[in-house]
Design a protein around this motif. Sequence first.
Motif, PDB file in Angstrom:
ATOM      1  N   ASP A 278       0.825  -1.215   0.000  1.00  0.00           N
ATOM      2  CA  ASP A 278       0.000   0.000   0.000  1.00  0.00           C
ATOM      3  C   ASP A 278       0.855   1.260   0.000  1.00  0.00           C
ATOM      4  N   GLN A 302      -7.107   0.619  -5.232  1.00  0.00           N
ATOM      5  CA  GLN A 302      -7.650  -0.488  -4.436  1.00  0.00           C
ATOM      6  C   GLN A 302      -7.926  -1.704  -5.312  1.00  0.00           C
ATOM      7  N   ARG A 303      -8.366  -1.458  -6.527  1.00  0.00           N
ATOM      8  CA  ARG A 303      -8.605  -2.566  -7.458  1.00  0.00           C
ATOM      9  C   ARG A 303      -7.296  -3.301  -7.757  1.00  0.00           C
ATOM     10  N   ARG A 306      -6.359  -5.372  -4.710  1.00  0.00           N
ATOM     11  CA  ARG A 306      -7.260  -6.504  -4.439  1.00  0.00           C
ATOM     12  C   ARG A 306      -7.210  -7.572  -5.526  1.00  0.00           C
ATOM     13  N   ARG A 307      -6.238  -7.476  -6.426  1.00  0.00           N
ATOM     14  CA  ARG A 307      -6.153  -8.476  -7.492  1.00  0.00           C
ATOM     15  C   ARG A 307      -5.979  -9.865  -6.891  1.00  0.00           C
ATOM     16  N   GLN A 308      -6.353 -10.858  -7.652  1.00  0.00           N
ATOM     17  CA  GLN A 308      -6.312 -12.231  -7.170  1.00  0.00           C
ATOM     18  C   GLN A 308      -4.872 -12.664  -6.893  1.00  0.00           C
TER      19      GLN A 308
END
Length: 351
Positions: A278, A302-303, A306-308
């Motif tokens: 972050d 944030q996307r 939050r990736r797999q």
Amino acid sequence: MSDWRIYRGAGVPHEAVRELPDPPPWRDFTGAGTGPDSPDGGDGPEGADTARRLGARRRLVESLHPRPEEVEAVNAALYLRRPLLVTGNPGTGKSTLAHAVAHELGLGRVLRWPIVSRTTLQDGLYHYDAIGRLQDVQLDRAVAGDGTPSARPPIGSYLRLGPLGTALLPARPAEPGGVPLPRVLLVDELDKSDIDLPSDLLNVLEDGEFTLPELERIADREPVTEVLTADGDRARIEGGRVRCTAFPFIVLTSNGERDFPAALLRRCIQLDLKPPGDEQLAAMVLAHLGEEALEDGAELVQRFLRRQPGQVIATDQLLNALFLTQHASGVERVSRDRLAEMLLRPLDRPR
């Protein structure tokens, strides 16, 4: 502007390209981020490449330290005079690390040696233009008319050191009586090389020297020869041998697409670079695009975070998405989402 598009697909010629905004900082090849009026205050010796890598506002993030293991690996390489082998996914900052070290330690412009499948050790050390020299000799004889050669440029005019050869030149102290400072060399994407190059590097990296046979043969007649360097300067070579006085800080990068021989690994400090967290990601956006882009693009950031697990999306893809959606802020939400989807496509997604 209400319509951010420059190319509109209408087939009618127009002059909208004159409204094209300035490029993203990491795609600015003019060196504008290195002058005295730049947001960073300017550091010309580093060159435009460092500005693109670290960001025009890089002083804003000097207080944000990388992970402890990264700092420790860099210091181990500096202390032991060993290359640093950095492995990680595309876009994790492997190449940027070399520029960050050069910037913080004041070691000047980073020498870059990009590796492809056809790259040989000779490409990194030096190039001898034998054909050019032969052509000049023939031209001299033709001009003379009687077959006798006229005065022609010395052999050094046909020799140019490569990035590795330039990095191994004897270093000069930054000040009289000071310690010689090493150059920084980035050997980019070593795993793209053919099977022989990693092994061919061993002796040069171990000994810190190499020879130029073309100059060794004439050392009794010309003990000192001036040649071009990868910087475009001239360097004096004595006896046809280049031997470093300060071993360069060498960063070898790899995407982890192949294994290297144990003989090379034991001569390197190894670092596995993790994707930015972050704080590092926020600092990167601040350095390149500023606080406004970080606030407006919080959803994209944030996307990205939050990736797999295991999904490969490079940080420069995020920067591209932030930059472009910022300029397309006046268009409808659907178009912005479509742009973000296109630019943040995982690199490991099957085609």
